[in-house]
Design a protein around this motif. Structure first.
Motif: not given
Length: 304
Positions: A50-55, A115-124
């Motif tokens: 339920h929290l904002p997603a980080i990939v 994952l059905g993610l949209d408007k997420f944070v991406l860390v690489g």
């Protein structure tokens, strides 16, 4: 995963204390798989959907577990998921050794679509940083924030060659003790006892009792191909398309990504900023996860 849940929990408790974290309790991630075309991919999900997603996307020769402490530290505020990229960890190797940037871009999009993610944070980081840049350039509308760790469109030959030499050098090593010895020569910042357990996520025991790395060495052959260098250099032409707030992170002791590289990359982005994490080499999340987490929190708080 070669560690039992009890061993894994104990490992995280030990590494957390050594890294300077203080957690009220250690929660283990859920291990999941999904299929994309003919390939099977593995990822870790740290819960709280339920929290904002980080990939999180790891570097070459690493795997999703490289982010364990970072995800554990952030999981109360974010839904953290870490992918084993193709040819790494417990994901499949490419049958035709296709480790091009285009193939990995398809993987990243397939993963976040799954994952059905949209408007997420991406860390690489490293390999993951390049793949994150590629995703951000091609799908800028899907990101809230972007974090690029110790890599950019340009390659520093001495540093990247040192990594490639290490990868090729340990590939034929068959005992855990010998692997640990070589790993400590490559990165003396690590604690040998902790390293032994963390390597269990990166090694697979063979029927004859010897050990082999889980990553596909053929991926590193791509680094020497002209097409890869051209693909990577072309990323610089698309940086203006990355409109979300972007943090460029450098390990203070990195020989792969220099300060001038980070400053230059941040300046070319519409909303870029640059920070250095001290007491860290190329693998920032492993060398100094506490300070990296602090920078991530600071950035995400200001950016949103």
């Amino acid at each position: 995963m070669s560690l039992s849940p009890e061993e894994y929990r104990e490992h995280l408790e030990t590494t957390a204390v050594r890294a300077g974290f203080s957690f009220p309790g250690v929660v283990l991630p859920e291990s999941h798989e999904f299929r994309l075309g003919k390939m099977r991919f593995h990822y870790l999900d740290w819960g709280n959907k339920h929290l904002p997603a980080i990939v999180f996307l790891h570097g070459g020769a690493l795997n999703a577990h490289t982010w364990d402490l970072v995800c554990l530290a952030l999981r109360d505020d974010y839904h953290c998921v870490a992918l084993d990229q193709r040819g790494h960890g417990d994901s499949d190797w490419s049958d035709d050794a296709d480790y091009t940037m285009g193939a990995q871009l398809t993987d990243t999009k397939g993963f976040v679509d799954h994952l059905g993610l949209d408007k997420f944070v991406l860390v690489g980081m490293s390999l993951g940083a390049i793949n994150s840049l590629a995703f951000a350039i091609n799908h800028p509308e899907r990101l809230n924030n972007l974090v690029i760790i110790d890599a950019g469109p340009e390659m520093r030959r001495p540093g990247s060659s040192r990594i490639r030499d290490f990868v090729n050098g340990v590939a034929e090593t068959v005992t855990v003790e010998a692997i640990i010895e070589k790993a400590l020569e490559f990165n003396p910042r690590r604690d040998p006892k902790i390293l032994r357990r963390s390597l269990m996520h990166a090694l697979r025991q063979q029927p004859d009792g010897t050990w082999r790395w889980k990553y596909d060495r053929r991926r590193f052959q791509v680094l020497d191909q002209e097409t890869h260098r051209a693909e990577r250099a072309a990323l610089a032409d698309g940086l203006s398309r990355i409109t979300c707030p972007t943090l460029i992170v450098r390990g203070g002791e990195s020989d792969v990504f220099h300060e001038e590289d980070g400053i230059k990359l941040a300046a070319r982005l519409p909303d870029g900023r640059f920070v250095t994490v001290p007491k860290a080499g190329h693998t920032v999340q492993g060398d100094n996860p506490k300070d990296l987490v602090a920078e991530l929190r600071r950035f995400l708080t200001k950016a949103n």
